[in-house]
Design a protein around this motif. Structure first.
Motif, PDB file in Angstrom:
ATOM      1  N   ARG A  57       0.795  -1.248  -0.127  1.00  0.00           N
ATOM      2  CA  ARG A  57      -0.093   0.023  -0.020  1.00  0.00           C
ATOM      3  C   ARG A  57       0.854   1.171  -0.028  1.00  0.00           C
ATOM      4  N   SER A  58       0.209   2.241  -0.410  1.00  0.00           N
ATOM      5  CA  SER A  58       1.111   3.592  -0.754  1.00  0.00           C
ATOM      6  C   SER A  58       2.100   3.460  -1.441  1.00  0.00           C
ATOM      7  N   SER A  59       2.277   2.512  -2.498  1.00  0.00           N
ATOM      8  CA  SER A  59       3.421   2.473  -3.322  1.00  0.00           C
ATOM      9  C   SER A  59       2.907   2.655  -4.902  1.00  0.00           C
ATOM     10  N   ARG A  60       3.720   3.052  -5.926  1.00  0.00           N
ATOM     11  CA  ARG A  60       3.471   3.180  -7.120  1.00  0.00           C
ATOM     12  C   ARG A  60       4.284   2.674  -8.014  1.00  0.00           C
ATOM     13  N   THR A  61       3.920   1.972  -9.019  1.00  0.00           N
ATOM     14  CA  THR A  61       4.766   1.587 -10.157  1.00  0.00           C
ATOM     15  C   THR A  61       5.037   2.385 -11.304  1.00  0.00           C
ATOM     16  N   GLY A  62       3.967   3.498 -11.509  1.00  0.00           N
ATOM     17  CA  GLY A  62       4.189   4.535 -12.508  1.00  0.00           C
ATOM     18  C   GLY A  62       3.567   3.896 -13.770  1.00  0.00           C
ATOM     19  N   ILE A  78      -6.634 -10.138 -11.423  1.00  0.00           N
ATOM     20  CA  ILE A  78      -5.724  -9.338 -11.847  1.00  0.00           C
ATOM     21  C   ILE A  78      -5.794  -7.895 -11.556  1.00  0.00           C
ATOM     22  N   THR A  79      -7.107  -7.449 -11.624  1.00  0.00           N
ATOM     23  CA  THR A  79      -7.133  -5.986 -11.036  1.00  0.00           C
ATOM     24  C   THR A  79      -6.553  -5.917  -9.573  1.00  0.00           C
ATOM     25  N   SER A  80      -6.938  -6.857  -8.794  1.00  0.00           N
ATOM     26  CA  SER A  80      -6.432  -6.970  -7.733  1.00  0.00           C
ATOM     27  C   SER A  80      -4.974  -7.033  -7.396  1.00  0.00           C
ATOM     28  N   LYS A  81      -4.474  -7.826  -8.072  1.00  0.00           N
ATOM     29  CA  LYS A  81      -3.056  -7.957  -8.146  1.00  0.00           C
ATOM     30  C   LYS A  81      -2.240  -6.619  -8.405  1.00  0.00           C
ATOM     31  N   LYS A  84      -3.039  -3.572  -5.726  1.00  0.00           N
ATOM     32  CA  LYS A  84      -2.182  -3.515  -4.447  1.00  0.00           C
ATOM     33  C   LYS A  84      -0.975  -3.260  -4.331  1.00  0.00           C
ATOM     34  N   HIS A  85      -0.065  -3.193  -5.590  1.00  0.00           N
ATOM     35  CA  HIS A  85       0.959  -2.518  -5.332  1.00  0.00           C
ATOM     36  C   HIS A  85       1.299  -1.223  -5.968  1.00  0.00           C
ATOM     37  N   GLY A  86       0.139  -0.699  -6.354  1.00  0.00           N
ATOM     38  CA  GLY A  86      -0.033   0.839  -6.771  1.00  0.00           C
ATOM     39  C   GLY A  86      -0.139   0.964  -8.396  1.00  0.00           C
ATOM     40  N   THR A  87      -0.331   0.215  -9.017  1.00  0.00           N
ATOM     41  CA  THR A  87      -0.314   0.167 -10.475  1.00  0.00           C
ATOM     42  C   THR A  87      -1.957   0.831 -10.641  1.00  0.00           C
ATOM     43  N   LEU A  88      -1.882   1.930 -11.400  1.00  0.00           N
ATOM     44  CA  LEU A  88      -3.193   2.454 -11.671  1.00  0.00           C
ATOM     45  C   LEU A  88      -3.909   1.797 -12.712  1.00  0.00           C
ATOM     46  N   VAL A  89      -5.281   1.483 -12.314  1.00  0.00           N
ATOM     47  CA  VAL A  89      -6.010   0.799 -13.015  1.00  0.00           C
ATOM     48  C   VAL A  89      -7.075   1.326 -13.543  1.00  0.00           C
ATOM     49  N   VAL A  90      -7.641   1.229 -14.872  1.00  0.00           N
ATOM     50  CA  VAL A  90      -8.626   1.847 -15.463  1.00  0.00           C
ATOM     51  C   VAL A  90      -9.691   0.592 -15.682  1.00  0.00           C
ATOM     52  N   ALA A  91     -10.628   0.848 -15.014  1.00  0.00           N
ATOM     53  CA  ALA A  91     -11.698  -0.420 -15.137  1.00  0.00           C
ATOM     54  C   ALA A  91     -12.868   0.182 -15.761  1.00  0.00           C
ATOM     55  N   PRO A  92     -12.904  -0.252 -17.160  1.00  0.00           N
ATOM     56  CA  PRO A  92     -14.249   0.272 -17.543  1.00  0.00           C
ATOM     57  C   PRO A  92     -15.534  -0.849 -17.503  1.00  0.00           C
ATOM     58  N   ARG A  97     -22.767  -2.071 -10.486  1.00  0.00           N
ATOM     59  CA  ARG A  97     -22.850  -3.095  -9.353  1.00  0.00           C
ATOM     60  C   ARG A  97     -21.699  -4.093  -9.337  1.00  0.00           C
ATOM     61  N   SER A  98     -21.335  -4.614 -10.687  1.00  0.00           N
ATOM     62  CA  SER A  98     -20.461  -5.561 -10.788  1.00  0.00           C
ATOM     63  C   SER A  98     -19.084  -5.012 -10.622  1.00  0.00           C
ATOM     64  N   MET A  99     -18.797  -3.872 -10.559  1.00  0.00           N
ATOM     65  CA  MET A  99     -17.462  -3.129 -10.341  1.00  0.00           C
ATOM     66  C   MET A  99     -16.860  -2.756  -9.214  1.00  0.00           C
ATOM     67  N   ARG A 100     -17.903  -2.320  -8.356  1.00  0.00           N
ATOM     68  CA  ARG A 100     -17.720  -1.338  -7.107  1.00  0.00           C
ATOM     69  C   ARG A 100     -16.865  -1.952  -6.383  1.00  0.00           C
ATOM     70  N   HIS A 101     -16.785  -3.448  -6.117  1.00  0.00           N
ATOM     71  CA  HIS A 101     -15.996  -4.197  -5.165  1.00  0.00           C
ATOM     72  C   HIS A 101     -14.447  -4.234  -5.602  1.00  0.00           C
ATOM     73  N   LEU A 102     -14.317  -3.635  -6.740  1.00  0.00           N
ATOM     74  CA  LEU A 102     -12.799  -3.594  -7.137  1.00  0.00           C
ATOM     75  C   LEU A 102     -12.162  -2.614  -6.333  1.00  0.00           C
ATOM     76  N   LYS A 103     -12.879  -1.429  -6.137  1.00  0.00           N
ATOM     77  CA  LYS A 103     -12.160  -0.049  -5.694  1.00  0.00           C
ATOM     78  C   LYS A 103     -11.450  -0.444  -4.210  1.00  0.00           C
ATOM     79  N   VAL A 104     -11.611  -1.361  -3.396  1.00  0.00           N
ATOM     80  CA  VAL A 104     -10.804  -1.773  -2.157  1.00  0.00           C
ATOM     81  C   VAL A 104      -9.647  -2.292  -2.307  1.00  0.00           C
ATOM     82  N   ASN A 105      -9.427  -2.707  -3.674  1.00  0.00           N
ATOM     83  CA  ASN A 105      -8.006  -3.318  -3.902  1.00  0.00           C
ATOM     84  C   ASN A 105      -6.962  -2.646  -3.906  1.00  0.00           C
ATOM     85  N   GLY A 106      -7.178  -1.381  -4.034  1.00  0.00           N
ATOM     86  CA  GLY A 106      -5.925  -0.399  -3.934  1.00  0.00           C
ATOM     87  C   GLY A 106      -6.127   0.956  -3.233  1.00  0.00           C
ATOM     88  N   ASP A 107      -5.287   1.890  -2.957  1.00  0.00           N
ATOM     89  CA  ASP A 107      -5.279   2.956  -2.208  1.00  0.00           C
ATOM     90  C   ASP A 107      -6.355   3.709  -3.151  1.00  0.00           C
TER      91      ASP A 107
END
Length: 409
Positions: A57-62, A78-81, A84-92, A97-107
């Motif tokens: 947490r609080s890391s960024r890969t750039g 794969i979104t969780s992976k 969790k180490h700070g890769t910015l993910v765009v989730a189209p 309702r099927s996407m909201r649980h992805l938010k907690v995987n990162g900062d």
């Protein structure tokens, strides 16, 4: 007196050195959680990416990665992976309702949503405009009233790849399917094969990934095999496959995202053992204690065998009158006759420095949640690897019985 002060100074120096060593140890990056080996990384187009943090947490890969199909079984992992180490993910997304649980995987700010539609090219372009890597997991195994398999597997891949190319995205990863072949009798396998060709025409250095049927919690394979109510399972479960662990497929995708040496290569990800769906279903039947005391007695009668001719007509009727439901259709019937074929020219887990998991080590842990408590009153067997292999031998032992109606297909 001087020796006393010199001793105190030495002690303070020693404590300071210890604290400095502890700090350096804490700052050491955890390579098991952080995919990058260097703080400074250069993409194939010359962009500089600076990694920050220790790998959690609080890391960024750039890097920024767009994951199309992030709400699916593999997409969630794969979104969780990545997050969790700070890769910015765009989730189209199409269904919030099927996407909201992805938010907690990162900062905060790591997982970002964007509404899209396959028919809206602008929404696709906006989803990839700031990405360094695009992962396309979109696909369909049936024709619906809105999208056919060709729409999702071919035209969808084309539009996403064209948008990524337009905005200069460095990497494109196309997740296809085992047995993907433009000449296949199965419409799903054929459209997946054409989808690969379409992507390669736009992105010659795209990475193609063909996973075998994946097992894991909430996987489509288990959802297909576990239910009691199944008509014609003796026909629909004829296919032989090399099941692979969904978590390992996601781990392989994570490695591919950050490894430019995978450009233009094709990977087939499959397990070490070949199983038929029929034997897997029989094994699961024993694990879940179907037909034993403590379970409702009618359970064993819900799995009804049927002749091939009857099942073919049943699949045709389902496709004709119920096309949008996730039920058996004619392509389901065709796929049941096509065993998994390994492409000898494709790379595997070993080329990514990984060893494929064996289903026997994981089957019970994923089947266990389906076992209801009353059924364990007479059977508390915990199926480790040895017990699973013995059970496999048992269900494959020939049984003496009559087969007047060709039910043992």
């Amino acid at each position: 007196m001087l020796s006393v002060f010199s001793g105190k100074a030495a002690a303070k120096a020693s404590m300071a050195a210890g604290r400095k060593a502890a700090i350096l140890t804490q700052q050491k990056r955890n390579i098991y959680r952080f995919p990058l080996k260097s703080d400074v990384n250069i993409t194939k187009t010359g962009k500089t990416k600076i990694a920050i943090g220790q790998g959690g947490r609080s890391s960024r890969t750039g890097y920024t990665v767009s994951v199309f199909g992030g709400s699916g079984f593999l997409g969630r992992i794969i979104t969780s992976k990545l997050a969790k180490h700070g890769t910015l993910v765009v989730a189209p997304w199409r269904n919030s309702r099927s996407m909201r649980h992805l938010k907690v995987n990162g900062d905060l700010g790591v997982v970002n949503y964007h509404e899209w539609d396959l028919r809206n090219v602008q929404s696709i372009e906006e989803s990839v405009a700031h990405a360094d890597v695009v992962i396309n997991l979109v696909g369909s195994e049936l024709n619906t009233k809105n999208f056919s398999m060709a729409d999702a597997n071919i035209e969808g891949s084309r539009r996403i790849a064209e948008a990524a190319k337009k905005y200069g995205v460095d990497r494109f990863i196309q997740v296809s399917s085992y047995n993907a072949n433009p000449k296949s009798e199965s419409e799903f396998f054929a459209t997946k094969g054409v989808g690969e060709q379409v992507v390669k025409d736009i992105y010659p250095d795209a990475t193609i990934v063909r996973p075998a049927p994946m097992y894991g919690r909430n996987s489509a394979l288990l959802h297909e095999l576990v239910p009691l109510t199944k008509l014609g399972g003796n026909v629909l479960f004829r296919q032989e496959i090399y099941p692979t662990h969904g978590r390992q497929v996601a781990e392989a995708l994570e490695k591919i995202v950050f490894d430019d040496s995978t450009l233009g290569k094709t990977y087939e990800l499959y397990g070490p053992e070949r199983y038929s769906k029929r034997e897997l279903r029989e094994m699961i039947k024993y694990m879940t204690h179907i037909g034993m005391y403590g379970y409702f007695p009618a359970a064993t009668g819900f799995s009804i065998p049927a002749p091939r001719s009857f099942m073919k007509v049943w699949c045709w009727l389902n496709e004709k009158f119920n096309p949008s439901m996730e039920s058996v259709n004619m392509d389901t019937y065709r796929r049941s006759t096509i065993d998994q074929v390994i492409d000898p020219s494709a790379l595997t887990y070993e080329d990514l420095g990984m060893k494929a998991d064996d289903l026997a080590d994981w089957l019970y842990s994923y089947v266990k949640p389906y076992i209801i408590s009353p059924s364990q009153s007479l059977n508390r067997t915990v199926y480790g690897r040895d017990e699973v292999l013995k059970l496999r031998d048992y269900v494959n032992t020939p049984k003496n019985s009559f087969d007047f109606f060709d039910l043992k297909s």
